[in-house]
Design an enzyme around this catalytic site. Structure first.
Site, PDB file in Angstrom:
ATOM      1  NE  ARG A 121      -4.255   0.203   0.642  1.00 53.56           N
ATOM      2  CZ  ARG A 121      -5.331  -0.235   1.270  1.00 53.56           C
ATOM      3  NH1 ARG A 121      -5.444  -1.494   1.609  1.00 53.56           N
ATOM      4  NH2 ARG A 121      -6.308   0.590   1.569  1.00 53.56           N
ATOM      5  CG  ASP A 305     -13.432  -1.826  -1.401  1.00 54.95           C
ATOM      6  OD1 ASP A 305     -12.360  -2.443  -1.582  1.00 54.95           O
ATOM      7  OD2 ASP A 305     -13.483  -0.683  -0.915  1.00 54.95           O
ATOM      8  NE  ARG A 397      -9.676  -3.214   8.778  1.00 55.79           N
ATOM      9  CZ  ARG A 397      -9.477  -3.233   7.456  1.00 55.79           C
ATOM     10  NH1 ARG A 397      -9.234  -4.358   6.838  1.00 55.79           N
ATOM     11  NH2 ARG A 397      -9.498  -2.129   6.758  1.00 55.79           N
TER      12      ARG A 397
END
Ligand code: EPU
Length: 418
Positions: A121, A305, A397
Site C-alpha cells: 500500500r 470492494d 473492520r
C-alpha cells in the site's frame, strides 16, 4: 478464537437500513481535527476501524463522546501531532490523518504504514502532493516526519486517482494559503461526502465528485453536524447475498446512484431490482444467469470492494464469469477459501475465471481480508451444510452487526468462541 458458524441453504427475506460508510466516516473523523469547534457525526457505524480512529483523535487531545450512532468530537484543544505506531497499526487507513494533523499543527509524525492483505500500500502520491503544498518530509527511524512553515495552495495533478491521496490533499489544502486545484482527483462518493462535511464546517470547495477539485484555503471555523452517507459496499454485500441464495430484500437508505454498476450486473444475471428514491428492492430465485465480465475501475467504474461478494455470488451462475481486478495486486486470496467449499475458479494474475457449478458445500475457512471475508459469508449462506469462518476480525473492520442483520433476514448464523 471467534468464528462465524453459518448453515446455508435458506432464502433471505426482509428489509434493512444500510449502515453509515466506513470509508466516509474515517476521513471525516480525520477532518474533524481541522474544526475549531465541535463536530457531530451522525450515522457512524460501530466498527473496529472507527474505534481506532477515535483512539487516534483522543491521543491528539480531542474530546470524543460516542452516543449510539452519533460521535461528538471537540477539537479545540489539540496538543499533539504524533500518532504512535500501535495506533497506526490498528487501522490500515490511518495515513489519512497525515494531511489533517499537518494542516492543523504545522507538523505531523506518523509511523510508515506497511503492506496489507491486499498487497503493498504505497503512499508516494500522498507524500508528493503534501510536498507540493509546502511540506518538508523526512523519514526518521521508521516514522514520517512532516513539517511546514505554512502550506501554500498549488495545482496538484495526481498520477492516478487515489482515494486516500485525494482526501489527504483536500484536508491539507483547507489550511493552505490560497487556492489548491487537484486534477485527476478520485471521484468516489466518499470524496463528495468529505467535501460536504468540509463545506458545512466553513471550507470553500468545489468540484468534488469530478476529476478537478478546487479548494480555497480558509480554515474551518464552524461547529457542524453531518450525517455519514450509506455504505455502498455493505449495500452491495447484501444485494449479492440475496442474488446468490434467493429471496427478497428491501434496502432502505441505500443511495442507488452509488450502486449503478452492481445493479446493472445483477439485473443482467436475472435479478429483479426496483429503485425507488433512496431504496432498492431486489428479488432473486437464486439461479443466476451468465454475468458479463466484471472489470474493477475507479469510480464510476465497478468498485474493487464490491467484487469479492459478486464473485462469490457467481460460483453457481450459468456458464463462466470473468473478473478482472485493476486496483489492488493481491485481491484474490479468498479464492483459495472458496475453492475449499467446492467453487471452480481459475486465477491468472489480475483475472479470475469462475465456472458455475451446481452446489457449494460447507467447510472450515478463514477470512483473509475484509471484503474477502464478506465473500465467504455470502458463499456460506448459499452452501449446503455448515461453514465455519475464522479470522472474523477482518470482517468486523467493516460490517456493523453482521450476524444480527443477516439473522433478521432469516439466515442461520452465529458467532462462536472456539
Ligand atoms: N496507490 C499508490 N500510491 C499511493 C496511493 C495509492 O500506488 O500513494 C495505489 C494503491 O496501492 C492501489 C491504488 O493506488 O493499488 C488505489 O489506492 P487508493 O489510494 O485509491 O485506495 P485507498 O485510499 O488506500 C480506499 C478505500 C479502500 C478501497 C480503495 C479503492 C478507505 C479507507 N479505503 O483505499 O477500501 O478499496 O479506496 O476504492 O477509504 C475496503 O474498504 O475494504 C478498502 C480496501
Amino acid at each position: 478464537m471467534e468464528k462465524l458458524k453459518i448453515r446455508g441453504g435458506g432464502q433471505l427475506v426482509g428489509r434493512l437500513r444500510v449502515q453509515g460508510a466506513k470509508n466516509s466516516v474515517l476521513p471525516i473523523l480525520a477532518a474533524s481535527i481541522l474544526v475549531q469547534g465541535e463536530s457531530v457525526l451522525q450515522n457512524c457505524p460501530d466498527l473496529k476501524d472507527v474505534d481506532a480512529a477515535i483512539s487516534i483523535l483522543r491521543h491528539l487531545g480531542c474530546k470524543v463522546k460516542r452516543q449510539g450512532k452519533d460521535v461528538h468530537i471537540d477539537s479545540k484543544a489539540i496538543t499533539r501531532c504524533d500518532v504512535p505506531d500501535d495506533l497506526m497499526r490498528e487501522m490500515r487507513s490511518s495515513v489519512i490523518f497525515l494531511g489533517a494533523i499537518l494542516g492543523r499543527m504545522g507538523e505531523a509524525i506518523l509511523s510508515l504504514p506497511g503492506g496489507c492483505e491486499l498487497g503493498p500500500r504505497p503512499i508516494d502520491l500522498h507524500l508528493e502532493a503534501l510536498r507540493a503544498l509546502g511540506a518538508d518530509l523526512e523519514e526518521v527511524g521508521g516514522n514520517i516526519v512532516c513539517r511546514t512553515e505554512g502550506l501554500v495552495g498549488t495545482e496538484i495533478n495526481l498520477a492516478s486517482p487515489s482515494v486516500g491521496a485525494t482526501e489527504n490533499v483536500m484536508l491539507a489544502a483547507v489550511c493552505a494559503k490560497g487556492e489548491t486545484v487537484i486534477t485527476n482527483a478520485a471521484r468516489e462518493p466518499e470524496i463528495v461526502d468529505l467535501a460536504a462535511f468540509l463545506a458545512a464546517s466553513g471550507a470553500r470547495i468545489s468540484g468534488a465528485g469530478q476529476s478537478t477539485i478546487t479548494i480555497s484555503g480558509s480554515g474551518l471555523g464552524k461547529s457542524t453536524t453531518h450525517r455519514i452517507m450509506p455504505d455502498r459496499i455493505v449495500a452491495s454485500t447484501y444485494l449479492s447475498a440475496v442474488a446468490f441464495v434467493g429471496g427478497r430484500l428491501e434496502l432502505l437508505d441505500a443511495e442507488p446512484t452509488h450502486l449503478e454498476t452492481l445493479i446493472t450486473a445483477l439485473r443482467a444475471a436475472g435479478c429483479e431490482i426496483t429503485v425507488s428514491g433512496q431504496d432498492i428492492q431486489i428479488e432473486s430465485d437464486g439461479k443466476l444467469g451468465a454475468i458479463s465480465p466484471v472489470i474493477t475501475r475507479p469510480y464510476p467504474g465497478f468498485p474493487t470492494d464490491a467484487m469479492p461478494c459478486l464473485l462469490a455470488a457467481s460460483v453457481k451462475a450459468q456458464g463462466t464469469t470473468v473478473f478482472i481486478e485493476n486496483i489492488f495486486q493481491n485481491r484474490y486470496r479468498y479464492v483459495e477459501e472458496l475453492r475449499r467449499m467446492g467453487a471452480e475458479i481459475k486465477l491468472e494474475g489480475r483475472v479470475a475465471v469462475v465456472t458455475g457449478i451446481s452446489n457449494l458445500h460447507g467447510a472450515r475457512v478463514d477470512a483473509t481480508d475484509l471484503r474477502g471475508g464478506a465473500a465467504l459469508v455470502v458463499a456460506a449462506l448459499g452452501a449446503e451444510g455448515e461453514t465455519q469462518i475464522g479470522e472474523v476480525h477482518h470482517i468486523d473492520r467493516g460490517y456493523d452487526s453482521l450476524e444480527a442483520t443477516l439473522g433478521g433476514l432469516g439466515a442461520d448464523i452465529e458467532r462462536v468462541n472456539d
